[in-house]
Write an enzyme that holds these catalytic residues in place. Structure first.
Site, mmCIF file in Angstrom:
data_model
loop_
_atom_site.group_PDB
_atom_site.id
_atom_site.type_symbol
_atom_site.label_atom_id
_atom_site.label_comp_id
_atom_site.label_asym_id
_atom_site.label_seq_id
_atom_site.Cartn_x
_atom_site.Cartn_y
_atom_site.Cartn_z
ATOM 1 N N GLN A 38 -4.580 -1.756 9.836
ATOM 2 C CA GLN A 38 -4.448 -3.063 9.186
ATOM 3 C C GLN A 38 -4.955 -4.176 10.107
ATOM 4 O OE1 GLN A 38 -3.306 -3.566 5.915
ATOM 5 N NE2 GLN A 38 -3.969 -5.669 6.253
ATOM 6 N N ASP A 79 -11.243 2.563 4.476
ATOM 7 C CA ASP A 79 -11.573 1.142 4.342
ATOM 8 C C ASP A 79 -13.091 0.942 4.237
ATOM 9 O OD1 ASP A 79 -9.481 -0.643 4.075
ATOM 10 O OD2 ASP A 79 -9.056 -0.748 6.221
ATOM 11 N N LYS A 120 0.846 -1.204 0.000
ATOM 12 C CA LYS A 120 0.000 0.000 0.000
ATOM 13 C C LYS A 120 0.880 1.252 0.000
ATOM 14 C CE LYS A 120 -3.844 -2.390 2.213
ATOM 15 N NZ LYS A 120 -4.472 -2.842 3.437
#
Ligand code: NAP
Length: 291
Positions: A96, A119, A52
């Site tokens: 994460q 997200d 990422k």
């Protein structure tokens, strides 16, 4: 059978985002800034976050990686999240997953400012998505919708069977596929571990989206001729002949289904690369979504 090339489409999307970032900078504005919090040293998480951050560099985003130790108290993590919420320089951030056992994932999720939740997991954003309002769409389902769109796969009036009902893939993709629009407007069946006789449903599906995480679960006996298959599964399977000691496998027995399916996403190189591209897209769109 046609391969849906997620790697190629994701590169195209990244090029499009890069061009938009150049436009933003040329107007004297700062580029989008994505931050990621990584707790602990989990190998797969390190790989995902690393890629990422690399992708941010590639397309001209600013990026910040916040690495925290495995044993960080939950209160400290929540404080870090608040800092990112309050930092006007950061447009969006992710925490994460998975998190260490002593940390309550739900608390963490709720602590993230919905305006920065790229997200798309916060209940506010999930609710907006379900109501077909403009918001962050979780990156993997968003990537699947984008693949269907770019390959002009007809979903309207089709029977879509989603295997799996997780909050990050199965449930949101089932909502998106039956939302008004194209892609969308499908008649959706969601099957899961308590479903009796899954084959009965998959055999009648025009489109199958599999997100369960069992290698080679779906085979030719479970599908009809011409079905479109989206394989979300990513499992590491031990393989001593491979230098890494494992291979990556999807939920679909590719060799078995390839002569029957009309379209299929490979693993790797299908849905996986799209997830990162759509996270970047969400970050780019974050200024537009601020309420
Ligand atoms: P998850 O949270 O473990 O959910 C798995 C789902 O599959 C659950 O709903 C479960 O049912 C269902 N299931 C389990 N065994 C089953 C069976 N025998 N028959 C039917 N359904 C069954 O997993 P996830 O986070 O959604 O991830 C699914 C897979 O996608 C994993 O391999 C993951 O690594 C991969 N993934 C890939 C990406 C990507 O970027 N490509 C992104 C996210 C996830 P219950 O609800 O009844 O337990």
């Amino acid at each position: 059978m046609k391969i849906i090339d997620g790697k190629a489409v994701s590169n195209l999307i990244k090029d499009e985002i890069k061009a938009e970032v150049e436009g933003i900078i040329s107007k004297g504005h700062k580029p989008p800034h994505l931050a990621a919090i990584l707790v602990g040293e989990d190998g797969a998480s390190l790989t995902y976050v690393g890629s990422k951050v690399r992708s941010c560099k590639q397309i001209g985003f600013n990026s910040t990686l916040v690495k925290l130790s495995e044993d960080i108290p939950e209160s400290e993590l929540l404080k870090k999240i608040q800092e990112l919420n309050d930092n006007d320089d950061i447009d969006g951030f992710i925490v994460q997953l998975p998190l260490p056992r002593h940390i309550n994932e739900e608390k963490v999720l709720l602590a993230i400012d919905p305006n920065k939740d790229v997200d798309g997991f916060h209940p506010t954003n999930f609710g907006k998505m379900a109501l077909n309002m403009k918001t962050f769409i979780p990156a993997t389902p968003y990537g699947i919708m984008e693949l269907l769109k770019r390959y002009e796969i007809d979903t309207v009036g089709k029977h879509t069977v989603v295997i799996g009902r997780s909050h990050i893939v199965g449930r949101p993709i089932s909502i998106l596929m039956n939302t008004k629009g194209s892609p969308g407007d499908s008649t959706v069946t969601v099957v899961h571990s308590r479903t009796i006789n899954i084959e009965e449903f998959t055999k009648n599906a025009d489109i199958i989206i599999s997100a369960l995480g069992i290698p080679d679960f779906l085979n030719a006996n479970m599908i009809k001729e011409g079905v479109v298959i989206i394989d979300v599964g990513i499992s590491r399977v031990k393989d001593d002949n491979h230098p890494k000691g494992y291979v990556i496998k999807g939920d679909v027995d590719f060799e078995s289904v390839k002569s029957k399916a009309s379209y299929i996403t490979p693993v790797p190189g299908g849905v996986g690369p799209m997830t990162i591209a759509m996270l970047l897209k969400n970050t780019l769109q974050s200024r537009e979504f601020k309420s």
